[in-house]
Design a protein around this motif. Sequence first.
Motif, PDB file in Angstrom:
ATOM      1  N   UNK A  30      46.660  50.326  42.669  1.00  0.00           N
ATOM      2  CA  UNK A  30      45.460  49.858  41.966  1.00  0.00           C
ATOM      3  C   UNK A  30      44.230  50.468  42.621  1.00  0.00           C
ATOM      4  N   UNK A  31      43.919  51.732  42.310  1.00  0.00           N
ATOM      5  CA  UNK A  31      42.813  52.400  42.976  1.00  0.00           C
ATOM      6  C   UNK A  31      41.469  51.757  42.692  1.00  0.00           C
ATOM      7  N   UNK A  32      41.337  51.034  41.581  1.00  0.00           N
ATOM      8  CA  UNK A  32      40.048  50.431  41.254  1.00  0.00           C
ATOM      9  C   UNK A  32      40.229  48.957  40.942  1.00  0.00           C
ATOM     10  N   UNK A  33      39.327  48.141  41.498  1.00  0.00           N
ATOM     11  CA  UNK A  33      39.321  46.721  41.165  1.00  0.00           C
ATOM     12  C   UNK A  33      38.721  46.504  39.782  1.00  0.00           C
ATOM     13  N   UNK A  34      37.698  47.287  39.428  1.00  0.00           N
ATOM     14  CA  UNK A  34      37.072  47.193  38.104  1.00  0.00           C
ATOM     15  C   UNK A  34      37.730  48.226  37.196  1.00  0.00           C
ATOM     16  N   UNK A  35      38.473  47.729  36.208  1.00  0.00           N
ATOM     17  CA  UNK A  35      39.173  48.637  35.311  1.00  0.00           C
ATOM     18  C   UNK A  35      38.281  49.148  34.191  1.00  0.00           C
ATOM     19  N   UNK A  53      41.092  44.218  37.580  1.00  0.00           N
ATOM     20  CA  UNK A  53      42.516  44.531  37.586  1.00  0.00           C
ATOM     21  C   UNK A  53      43.387  43.300  37.710  1.00  0.00           C
ATOM     22  N   UNK A  54      42.807  42.136  38.035  1.00  0.00           N
ATOM     23  CA  UNK A  54      43.597  40.927  38.221  1.00  0.00           C
ATOM     24  C   UNK A  54      42.733  39.720  37.884  1.00  0.00           C
ATOM     25  N   UNK A  55      43.353  38.555  37.860  1.00  0.00           N
ATOM     26  CA  UNK A  55      42.650  37.339  37.466  1.00  0.00           C
ATOM     27  C   UNK A  55      41.663  36.908  38.552  1.00  0.00           C
ATOM     28  N   UNK A  82      47.747  42.832  43.952  1.00  0.00           N
ATOM     29  CA  UNK A  82      47.178  43.891  43.113  1.00  0.00           C
ATOM     30  C   UNK A  82      46.194  44.765  43.870  1.00  0.00           C
ATOM     31  N   UNK A  83      45.332  44.137  44.671  1.00  0.00           N
ATOM     32  CA  UNK A  83      44.254  44.880  45.338  1.00  0.00           C
ATOM     33  C   UNK A  83      44.479  45.044  46.825  1.00  0.00           C
ATOM     34  N   UNK A  84      45.333  44.221  47.430  1.00  0.00           N
ATOM     35  CA  UNK A  84      45.453  44.235  48.875  1.00  0.00           C
ATOM     36  C   UNK A  84      44.365  43.402  49.511  1.00  0.00           C
ATOM     37  N   UNK A 137      40.699  37.717  33.703  1.00  0.00           N
ATOM     38  CA  UNK A 137      40.280  38.880  34.479  1.00  0.00           C
ATOM     39  C   UNK A 137      38.991  39.501  33.945  1.00  0.00           C
ATOM     40  N   UNK A 138      38.269  38.755  33.106  1.00  0.00           N
ATOM     41  CA  UNK A 138      37.036  39.268  32.501  1.00  0.00           C
ATOM     42  C   UNK A 138      35.867  38.381  32.914  1.00  0.00           C
TER      43      UNK A 138
END
Length: 886
Positions: A30-35, A53-55, A82-84, A137-138
């Motif tokens: 998941x290179x980006x948190x903001x998709x 990228x996640x809830x 998802x993000x670490x 996630x929005x």
Amino acid sequence: MRRANRHRARLAALALLGALCALDSARAAAPRAIEDVRFVKQSGVVRAEIVLACAVRYLSHTPESGRDVQIRLALEPDCAAELGTGLRSELVEPPAGNLAGVKRIVFDTTVEEHVAWIALDAGRIVRFAVSQGPMRNVLRVELADPDTALESSDRVPDATVPPATTTAPPGMSASPSPVARAPVPTVAPRALGAPPGTSGAPAAAMPEAAGQVAAEAPPPERRPLRLVQPAAARVERYVVQLAAGAEAVAAGELLEPSAAEVLYVNERSAGERSWQELRLGFFDSEAAARSRLDSLRVKFPDSVIAVASVAEQDEAGERRLRAAQPAGAPPGGSAAGALPELSPERREALAAEANDALLAQSYERAIQIYARLADDPGYENRRGARERLGVARERNGQIAQARLEYQTYLDEFPDGPDAERVRQRLAGLVAATSPSRPRTEEIAASQSAWDYQGGIAQYYRRDVYEPLDTLPQIEQAALLTNVDLVVRRHGERFDLRTRVDAAYRYNMLDPTPFDPADQLYLTNAYVDLVDHEHDWSTRLGRQSMHTSGVLGRFDGAHAEYQWRPAVGFNLTIGRPVDYPRHAVDNHREFAAFSADFDKLVKQWDVSFFGMMQNVDGIADRQAVGIETRHSGTAWSVVGLVDADLSYGALNSALVNANWRPTSRLTFYGRVNFGTAPYLTTHNALIGQTDVSVEEMLQTYDEAQIRRIARDRTAQERDAALGFTRPVLDRFELNVDLMFSAYDATVASAGVEALPASGPQTFFQATLVGSSFMRSGDTTIFSLRRQETRAAVSDTFVFDVRLPTTRRLRLNPRIALTDRVGTAGEQQWIVAPEMRFMVRWANHHRLDIDLGAQLSDKKLPAPDPTLDTPVEQSSAYFAEIGYWWEF
């Protein structure tokens, strides 16, 4: 015994390594948190929808109005995978010309556990309203201009006069005159440039409304004694509108403003009409504005008095036509004599910075520097600075100011070597703004149906662990490569958008169970198609959803249809993706349907959903549920009920709520009852050597597998409560209290039971300071306590993000932990870390992250064969990489 202790230490090192590898793999996947960031305009209100990228769970935001807003989010448990964990920072720059005018969005994680921050730069002064979006996630951010927001804190409302402040263009009816407005606050407004706490006009200079004498204002309230007095509230101020029309800027040649005045131009449009407003400001009273108007009546017979909003005052500097002339300067000469000459070294440095800013499309900064260089009489390349100043203004959309800069260049350097090129630039602007030709914006729009953006990143990660007194061991050495690309096409009816996020992890060590061989990850790979004429859209490919019963990432298709303005339908089919490897999961498939009803009950939006999912030919999940959302001025509530009909189980009954009783205080809470994880037949694979339900069917029948799935699933209860409020002028206090507990699982099919967790509590108090040490920094003090069945931990963290220069940001942090285990062992952990972030032109960034973890563990009953009753270990890591955005 000493060998046994070393063995335990090695096992702990392997566990730590497994966690690190999992986190790094998550980062690669998941290179980006903001998709994505979507911009929508509905009922006259523009909002930005930030898709993560996640809830996440919205907690609070500050301020209510301004140019920037800081939004605090709670990361749901799936975000860790998802993000670490650890520090994370990423920048998103939306396409220029987006509906909301947003310049940039920054996502940051800090030392706060399970908390992230989003900073949004609106590019102008607006009022913010933040709420949870239609999916978990929005995040929704509504942006309203102060002139259209109700009860704006930056103005004094007057119900008798409409908020029109401009003279209409030729052929349109004029707005009611604003001279009757009396923007008089309880405390007199501070003059532009005056120090905080000073008023811009004496109390006797209160303006009079048309034919009425303004009532005498009550004496200002005495402020409480404080070390730093807050600035008086800023309000609207009066201006003299000198001219309005297609060529109003040309009239500016007739006037030289005084040192205390600003001469600027506004660009206006309505439908196909466009015009300019030449204005002179700012005045604290109508009487002062009228006196100045009377002195200019001969030169400007059509001049009127108008009112400038706070936002217009802030932007006037960028729209300024001419600075005041110094005493004795020749008419029409440069104002440079009013400024001290720069040193040669300073000129060279400024010129380099301005050129970089122009290339990086930071036009506001470039304008500021080029204007200073162009007005420096000793600068030998003033002609180049003047031309680039016009270029920067033209690219920034300040067409009138750009024309003036080009004309000033030709007046000062008519025979220069670049004069012909400048004449061509000026002729192009004149032609583009001519009524008989399409405007510059229309020409650009017709030539830019396609646009793209993306980035490439590579990071090298190295971890070294040193248990007890043994030699250091290299536990990880890997190169992570991330690529993301977004391509869009905007049409009159259809919009097309495609996105790919991929990553590759190259393992430089021999593979182990905790550190596998090289892997390719595919986080997102989809195509969007939107039909604006018939109000439907579809997305095909690998994607993520957190609504309609869909539990995250899947390979498939999602379609939306807006049947009525307040009624929409959604259909989703696909295959779940538990882990973002490039392969497709062929064992499970699902179909989900939902119906969305806006304002079904007063201010409540309601969605009903149902979904069916199979795994290897048998039922995996058969769920129905309801999602509700309420967003008001003070309250924001999100509710979810998800029940599985085939198992007769409640997967989740969730309520998230935010209450903002005042602009300085926000409360938030969460309550959830359900299963962990969600109950599906696929859970039967937990702890098994079989890799699919199909393999388990060779040993067990369907009823037995469903029973095993129940045994692997626990019942969970969790709750959270917290508040946010500003304290000590420059700090914000965040207090969080969380509780969770899950029941024991049942032993079956060769898998042992997991014991009940018992009550687990987590308390965290965090002070977040802005500009504490220097302007633009962020300073964080955090104290947290965690009580679990295994241990009680107390941690203090200090973290500061320090912008040392325009391109370099330092991020030192240190965490001190005292951990006491249930067996009586006590452990002290010191974890220092230093991060360097360097950003330069053309969207390049270099990151260097260095850290360590030093541990002393005091055993309750030390082995007499050991030299010391304390186990010491250390771990070190280094990460270096770059990010190139295009």
